[in-house]
Write a protein that holds these residues in place. Structure first.
Motif, PDB file in Angstrom:
ATOM      1  N   SER A 176     -30.822 -71.399  73.371  1.00 42.11           N
ATOM      2  CA  SER A 176     -30.100 -70.691  74.432  1.00 42.11           C
ATOM      3  C   SER A 176     -30.382 -69.196  74.362  1.00 42.11           C
ATOM      4  O   SER A 176     -30.481 -68.512  75.395  1.00 42.11           O
ATOM      5  CB  SER A 176     -28.591 -70.951  74.321  1.00 42.11           C
ATOM      6  N   GLU A 177     -30.520 -68.673  73.146  1.00 39.00           N
ATOM      7  CA  GLU A 177     -30.864 -67.258  72.984  1.00 39.00           C
ATOM      8  C   GLU A 177     -32.283 -66.988  73.483  1.00 39.00           C
ATOM      9  O   GLU A 177     -32.558 -65.922  74.048  1.00 39.00           O
ATOM     10  CB  GLU A 177     -30.720 -66.859  71.517  1.00 39.00           C
ATOM     11  N   GLN A 209     -31.983 -66.835  77.167  1.00 35.92           N
ATOM     12  CA  GLN A 209     -31.352 -65.576  77.578  1.00 35.92           C
ATOM     13  C   GLN A 209     -32.367 -64.432  77.582  1.00 35.92           C
ATOM     14  O   GLN A 209     -32.336 -63.571  78.466  1.00 35.92           O
ATOM     15  CB  GLN A 209     -30.194 -65.238  76.639  1.00 35.92           C
ATOM     16  N   PRO A 251     -33.002 -62.674  81.533  1.00 39.22           N
ATOM     17  CA  PRO A 251     -31.926 -61.681  81.391  1.00 39.22           C
ATOM     18  C   PRO A 251     -31.224 -61.344  82.704  1.00 39.22           C
ATOM     19  O   PRO A 251     -30.040 -61.005  82.701  1.00 39.22           O
ATOM     20  CB  PRO A 251     -32.654 -60.456  80.821  1.00 39.22           C
ATOM     21  N   HIS A 264     -28.669 -64.021  83.286  1.00 35.30           N
ATOM     22  CA  HIS A 264     -27.575 -63.829  82.327  1.00 35.30           C
ATOM     23  C   HIS A 264     -26.645 -62.717  82.792  1.00 35.30           C
ATOM     24  O   HIS A 264     -25.418 -62.834  82.715  1.00 35.30           O
ATOM     25  CB  HIS A 264     -28.144 -63.512  80.943  1.00 35.30           C
ATOM     26  N   GLU A 275     -21.763 -64.513  80.598  1.00 29.78           N
ATOM     27  CA  GLU A 275     -22.036 -65.254  79.367  1.00 29.78           C
ATOM     28  C   GLU A 275     -21.659 -66.728  79.452  1.00 29.78           C
ATOM     29  O   GLU A 275     -22.453 -67.618  79.122  1.00 29.78           O
ATOM     30  CB  GLU A 275     -21.277 -64.602  78.205  1.00 29.78           C
ATOM     31  N   PHE A 327     -23.834 -68.833  81.909  1.00 27.02           N
ATOM     32  CA  PHE A 327     -25.208 -68.958  81.426  1.00 27.02           C
ATOM     33  C   PHE A 327     -25.279 -69.940  80.256  1.00 27.02           C
ATOM     34  O   PHE A 327     -26.208 -70.753  80.170  1.00 27.02           O
ATOM     35  CB  PHE A 327     -25.770 -67.601  81.003  1.00 27.02           C
ATOM     36  N   GLU A 328     -24.312 -69.885  79.355  1.00 26.64           N
ATOM     37  CA  GLU A 328     -24.304 -70.786  78.195  1.00 26.64           C
ATOM     38  C   GLU A 328     -24.254 -72.244  78.627  1.00 26.64           C
ATOM     39  O   GLU A 328     -24.931 -73.096  78.045  1.00 26.64           O
ATOM     40  CB  GLU A 328     -23.124 -70.462  77.278  1.00 26.64           C
TER      41      GLU A 328
END
Length: 260
Positions: free
Chosen positions: A54-55, A58, A62, A65, A70, A73-74
């Motif tokens: 997930s990072e 992101q 961006p 995101h 947050e 998006f998660e």
């Protein structure tokens, strides 16, 4: 007699990958139970796996995101990680098909109808970097300084070549302006419904950069990307060749073979 042979390393790796995506259990992976059960231990791996990818998403998306926030998006990222397994240890190319994952969230699209186009824009930014790093210049390209020495009868054969990592992009939304607005945190005067086209480019020196273009330089870039000779490009567009040299977009030129 029943065989109790242990699974091979490749079998364990395959089963573990399936378990990360809820397609196998902890016991299937030969994970030992003690204070935590095998499945509880597996869930820890799953959580770390989902968070890590997930990072990655992101960092690739961006703008989405920033636009969604947050929590939203998660949720979308988690769905993508589970639906699109990581195919290799290298995560630098992970994130393709995010548009298809977004389509599974109609409430997100209803609230932010530009989301699919933003995802497409951001994946092209990532793609420009991939192309810039992976594709090397052709050995037979001639330096631009030799253009002045091309014989007159060969000039119709000139093909200009753009550097790897140069992509044109067009959208019904003002995505180039939106990117600037997000980066500067200034949305004054942004008209998102205005169509824009432009260039996405990457170089090792400056990284990825984007620029909205008017119609003619955008058309010129597309002619060159399609492999046209200069004689096949409308003369009015050739007036914008200076733009290509000013932004260091040209890798060199070649002389096309004319069909008899």
């Amino acid at each position: 007699m029943t065989s109790n042979a242990s699974p091979s390393l490749s079998e364990l790796q395959s089963t573990f990958a399936k378990a990360l995506h809820y397609q196998a259990s902890g016991e299937d992976c030969n994970i030992c139970s003690d204070v935590f059960s095998a499945d509880e231990r597996m869930q820890i791996y799953r959580n770390n796996f989902i968070i890590s990818l997930s990072e990655v998403l992101q960092s690739t998306y961006p703008m989405l995101h920033a636009l969604w926030g947050e929590e939203c998006f998660e949720q979308v990222a988690r769905q993508h990680v589970l639906n699109y397994p990581l195919q290799a240890g290298d995560v630098s190319h992970y994130g393709e098909h995010f548009e298809q994952t977004i389509e599974r969230f109609p409430a997100v699209i209803e609230a932010a109808p530009y989301s699919l186009e933003v995802a497409r824009f951001e994946w092209h930014i990532d793609l420009a970097q991939q192309l810039g790093n992976q594709i090397s210049l052709a050995d037979d390209l001639l330096p631009l300084a030799q253009l002045a020495h091309v014989a007159e009868d060969q000039q119709p054969q000139i093909q200009l070549h753009l550097k790897p990592g140069v992509i044109t992009f067009q959208s019904s939304y003002a995505l180039f302006s939106l990117q600037q607005a997000i980066n500067s945190n200034n949305f004054d005067g942004l008209s998102l419904e205005q169509a824009e086209q432009g260039i996405i480019a990457y170089s090792a020196e400056s990284g990825v950069w984007t620029l909205a273009l008017t119609a003619e330089p955008y058309e010129l870039l597309n002619y060159l990307l399609s492999g046209c000779m200069l004689t096949e490009v409308p003369p009015a567009l050739l007036a914008h060749l200076d733009f290509l040299t000013q932004h260091d977009l040209l890798a060199g030129f070649s002389l096309a073979t004319l069909e008899g």
